[in-house]
Design a protein around this motif. Structure first.
Motif, PDB file in Angstrom:
ATOM      1  N   PRO A 153       0.828  -1.269  -0.029  1.00 25.78           N
ATOM      2  CA  PRO A 153       0.019  -0.019  -0.057  1.00 25.78           C
ATOM      3  C   PRO A 153       0.948   1.294  -0.009  1.00 25.78           C
ATOM      4  CG  PRO A 153      -0.525  -1.540   1.911  1.00 25.78           C
ATOM      5  CD  PRO A 153       0.596  -1.957   1.208  1.00 25.78           C
ATOM      6  N   LEU A 154       0.615   2.103  -0.956  1.00 23.88           N
ATOM      7  CA  LEU A 154       1.403   3.513  -1.014  1.00 23.88           C
ATOM      8  C   LEU A 154       0.380   4.504  -0.873  1.00 23.88           C
ATOM      9  CD1 LEU A 154       3.378   2.497  -4.311  1.00 23.88           C
ATOM     10  CD2 LEU A 154       4.373   2.603  -1.854  1.00 23.88           C
ATOM     11  N   ALA A 155       0.846   5.567  -0.107  1.00 23.81           N
ATOM     12  CA  ALA A 155       0.166   6.723  -0.154  1.00 23.81           C
ATOM     13  C   ALA A 155      -0.003   7.415  -1.319  1.00 23.81           C
ATOM     14  CB  ALA A 155       0.931   8.058   1.008  1.00 23.81           C
ATOM     15  N   PRO A 156      -1.000   8.202  -1.694  1.00 20.43           N
ATOM     16  CA  PRO A 156      -1.561   8.658  -3.093  1.00 20.43           C
ATOM     17  C   PRO A 156      -0.431   9.593  -3.370  1.00 20.43           C
ATOM     18  CG  PRO A 156      -3.599   8.324  -1.716  1.00 20.43           C
ATOM     19  CD  PRO A 156      -2.644   8.193  -0.763  1.00 20.43           C
ATOM     20  N   LEU A 157       0.176  10.537  -2.479  1.00 23.05           N
ATOM     21  CA  LEU A 157       1.204  11.330  -2.730  1.00 23.05           C
ATOM     22  C   LEU A 157       2.427  10.798  -3.213  1.00 23.05           C
ATOM     23  CD1 LEU A 157       2.283  14.443  -2.737  1.00 23.05           C
ATOM     24  CD2 LEU A 157       3.256  13.619  -0.400  1.00 23.05           C
ATOM     25  N   THR A 158       2.718   9.633  -2.610  1.00 26.27           N
ATOM     26  CA  THR A 158       3.991   8.799  -3.112  1.00 26.27           C
ATOM     27  C   THR A 158       3.821   8.234  -4.239  1.00 26.27           C
ATOM     28  OG1 THR A 158       4.604   8.497  -0.632  1.00 26.27           O
ATOM     29  CG2 THR A 158       5.416   6.938  -1.983  1.00 26.27           C
ATOM     30  N   ARG A 159       2.676   7.495  -4.372  1.00 29.23           N
ATOM     31  CA  ARG A 159       2.423   6.608  -5.717  1.00 29.23           C
ATOM     32  C   ARG A 159       2.211   7.703  -6.871  1.00 29.23           C
ATOM     33  NH1 ARG A 159      -2.931   5.037  -4.625  1.00 29.23           N
ATOM     34  NH2 ARG A 159      -3.652   6.832  -5.545  1.00 29.23           N
ATOM     35  N   ASP A 160       1.601   8.621  -6.798  1.00 32.82           N
ATOM     36  CA  ASP A 160       1.065   9.625  -8.054  1.00 32.82           C
ATOM     37  C   ASP A 160       2.345  10.338  -8.200  1.00 32.82           C
ATOM     38  OD1 ASP A 160      -1.212   8.207  -8.055  1.00 32.82           O
ATOM     39  OD2 ASP A 160      -2.477   9.471  -6.943  1.00 32.82           O
ATOM     40  N   HIS A 161       2.897  10.986  -7.287  1.00 29.31           N
ATOM     41  CA  HIS A 161       3.947  11.975  -7.495  1.00 29.31           C
ATOM     42  C   HIS A 161       5.471  11.543  -7.197  1.00 29.31           C
ATOM     43  CE1 HIS A 161       0.367  14.774  -8.318  1.00 29.31           C
ATOM     44  NE2 HIS A 161       0.049  14.343  -7.128  1.00 29.31           N
ATOM     45  N   VAL A 162       5.672  11.365  -6.093  1.00 27.83           N
ATOM     46  CA  VAL A 162       6.883  11.093  -5.799  1.00 27.83           C
ATOM     47  C   VAL A 162       7.831  10.157  -6.473  1.00 27.83           C
ATOM     48  CG1 VAL A 162       8.726  10.713  -3.807  1.00 27.83           C
ATOM     49  CG2 VAL A 162       6.431  12.116  -3.470  1.00 27.83           C
ATOM     50  N   LEU A 163       7.243   8.740  -6.448  1.00 21.53           N
ATOM     51  CA  LEU A 163       7.654   7.780  -7.201  1.00 21.53           C
ATOM     52  C   LEU A 163       8.302   8.057  -8.689  1.00 21.53           C
ATOM     53  CD1 LEU A 163       6.465   4.643  -5.197  1.00 21.53           C
ATOM     54  CD2 LEU A 163       8.608   5.734  -5.012  1.00 21.53           C
ATOM     55  N   PRO A 164       7.234   8.530  -9.350  1.00 24.38           N
ATOM     56  CA  PRO A 164       7.171   8.871 -10.870  1.00 24.38           C
ATOM     57  C   PRO A 164       8.461   9.975 -11.008  1.00 24.38           C
ATOM     58  CG  PRO A 164       4.726   8.857 -10.403  1.00 24.38           C
ATOM     59  CD  PRO A 164       5.608   8.733  -9.047  1.00 24.38           C
ATOM     60  N   LEU A 165       8.389  11.002  -9.987  1.00 23.82           N
ATOM     61  CA  LEU A 165       9.500  11.848 -10.048  1.00 23.82           C
ATOM     62  C   LEU A 165      10.610  11.217  -9.967  1.00 23.82           C
ATOM     63  CD1 LEU A 165      10.110  14.944 -10.351  1.00 23.82           C
ATOM     64  CD2 LEU A 165       9.790  15.021  -7.706  1.00 23.82           C
ATOM     65  N   ALA A 166      10.904  10.461  -8.810  1.00 20.89           N
ATOM     66  CA  ALA A 166      12.202   9.769  -8.385  1.00 20.89           C
ATOM     67  C   ALA A 166      12.664   8.909  -9.599  1.00 20.89           C
ATOM     68  CB  ALA A 166      12.107   8.898  -7.184  1.00 20.89           C
ATOM     69  N   ALA A 167      11.823   8.191 -10.199  1.00 25.40           N
ATOM     70  CA  ALA A 167      12.218   7.278 -11.338  1.00 25.40           C
ATOM     71  C   ALA A 167      12.628   7.862 -12.401  1.00 25.40           C
ATOM     72  CB  ALA A 167      10.958   6.493 -11.871  1.00 25.40           C
ATOM     73  N   MET A 168      12.097   9.236 -12.584  1.00 25.01           N
ATOM     74  CA  MET A 168      12.854  10.016 -13.636  1.00 25.01           C
ATOM     75  C   MET A 168      14.406  10.661 -13.476  1.00 25.01           C
ATOM     76  SD  MET A 168       9.621  12.082 -15.325  1.00 25.01           S
ATOM     77  CE  MET A 168       9.840  13.262 -14.099  1.00 25.01           C
ATOM     78  N   ARG A 169      14.590  10.879 -11.983  1.00 27.81           N
ATOM     79  CA  ARG A 169      15.682  11.602 -11.543  1.00 27.81           C
ATOM     80  C   ARG A 169      16.821  10.653 -11.192  1.00 27.81           C
ATOM     81  NH1 ARG A 169      15.232  16.592  -9.806  1.00 27.81           N
ATOM     82  NH2 ARG A 169      16.717  16.303  -8.324  1.00 27.81           N
ATOM     83  N   ARG A 170      16.452   9.133 -11.031  1.00 24.64           N
ATOM     84  CA  ARG A 170      17.391   8.397 -10.362  1.00 24.64           C
ATOM     85  C   ARG A 170      18.276   8.262 -11.404  1.00 24.64           C
ATOM     86  NH1 ARG A 170      14.797   2.376 -10.781  1.00 24.64           N
ATOM     87  NH2 ARG A 170      14.343   2.373 -12.934  1.00 24.64           N
ATOM     88  N   PRO A 171      19.733   7.706 -10.811  1.00 19.78           N
ATOM     89  CA  PRO A 171      20.838   7.675 -11.843  1.00 19.78           C
ATOM     90  C   PRO A 171      20.706   6.706 -12.666  1.00 19.78           C
ATOM     91  CG  PRO A 171      21.386   7.028  -9.609  1.00 19.78           C
ATOM     92  CD  PRO A 171      19.972   7.653  -9.444  1.00 19.78           C
ATOM     93  N   GLY A 172      20.896   6.578 -13.991  1.00 18.75           N
ATOM     94  CA  GLY A 172      20.652   5.729 -15.137  1.00 18.75           C
ATOM     95  C   GLY A 172      21.902   4.729 -14.940  1.00 18.75           C
ATOM     96  N   GLU A 173      23.260   4.945 -14.873  1.00 15.76           N
ATOM     97  CA  GLU A 173      23.965   4.057 -14.792  1.00 15.76           C
ATOM     98  C   GLU A 173      24.772   4.276 -13.366  1.00 15.76           C
ATOM     99  OE1 GLU A 173      23.402   3.809 -19.024  1.00 15.76           O
ATOM    100  OE2 GLU A 173      25.278   3.148 -18.560  1.00 15.76           O
ATOM    101  N   ALA A 174      24.242   3.383 -12.701  1.00 12.77           N
ATOM    102  CA  ALA A 174      24.947   3.399 -11.082  1.00 12.77           C
ATOM    103  C   ALA A 174      26.345   2.909 -11.328  1.00 12.77           C
ATOM    104  CB  ALA A 174      23.971   2.926 -10.099  1.00 12.77           C
ATOM    105  N   THR A 175      27.289   3.252 -10.538  1.00 12.19           N
ATOM    106  CA  THR A 175      28.588   2.793 -10.765  1.00 12.19           C
ATOM    107  C   THR A 175      28.790   2.030  -9.559  1.00 12.19           C
ATOM    108  OG1 THR A 175      29.574   4.996  -9.912  1.00 12.19           O
ATOM    109  CG2 THR A 175      29.664   4.403 -12.309  1.00 12.19           C
ATOM    110  N   SER A 176      28.033   2.006  -8.350  1.00 12.87           N
ATOM    111  CA  SER A 176      28.272   1.466  -7.246  1.00 12.87           C
ATOM    112  C   SER A 176      27.847   0.337  -7.059  1.00 12.87           C
ATOM    113  CB  SER A 176      27.896   2.422  -6.087  1.00 12.87           C
ATOM    114  OG  SER A 176      26.497   2.654  -6.185  1.00 12.87           O
TER     115      SER A 176
END
Length: 140
Positions: free
Chosen positions: A117-140
């Motif tokens: 279960p995800l809060a609507p704010l997290t599901r609808d706004h935060v996770l999509p934003l984080a998915a776009m911002r996350r590092p594409g090629e993590a080196t660690s």
């Protein structure tokens, strides 16, 4: 503030692999961002720093704070209410350990969240934003 709207500050905390930290408050089922309501006289950064310290036992790295915008959603735990969140991406220092009203923490992939279960704010706004911002090629 509109009647029926809860004003909050919320933190987007990511680890080196781009996973997002979510919390679940005691007596609730939905996972959400750490954060909460401002106390009298607090600005966003003071409230966010206090909430992170109280909920997670760690400290916000002040030089890391990046505003991401204001977002509105149905409140996860207050029926009939909405939340208006000022969202900040932050780094933290110190061990993360749930305390006060937090029962559980979890790190998730924002692009492929687990079936929880995800809060609507997290599901609808935060996770999509984080998915776009996350590092594409993590080196660690």
């Amino acid at each position: 503030m509109d009647a029926g709207t809860i004003e909050i500050v919320a933190a987007l905390i990511c680890n080196e692999k781009g996973r997002v930290l979510l919390v679940r408050k005691r007596g609730t089922t939905a996972f959400m961002q750490p954060g909460g309501k401002r106390e009298a006289g607090e600005n966003d950064l003071a409230a966010l720093s206090r909430e992170i310290a109280e909920e997670l036992g760690c400290a916000v790295v002040r030089s890391s704070i990046r505003p991401l915008g204001k977002f509105d959603a149905v409140a996860a735990n207050e029926p009939g209410f909405r939340v208006r969140a000022c969202l900040y991406e932050v780094d933290v220092t110190g061990a993360i350990a749930p305390s006060q009203e937090i029962d559980e923490t979890i790190w998730i992939d924002p692009g492929a969240p687990p079936d929880i279960p995800l809060a609507p704010l997290t599901r609808d706004h935060v996770l999509p934003l984080a998915a776009m911002r996350r590092p594409g090629e993590a080196t660690s």
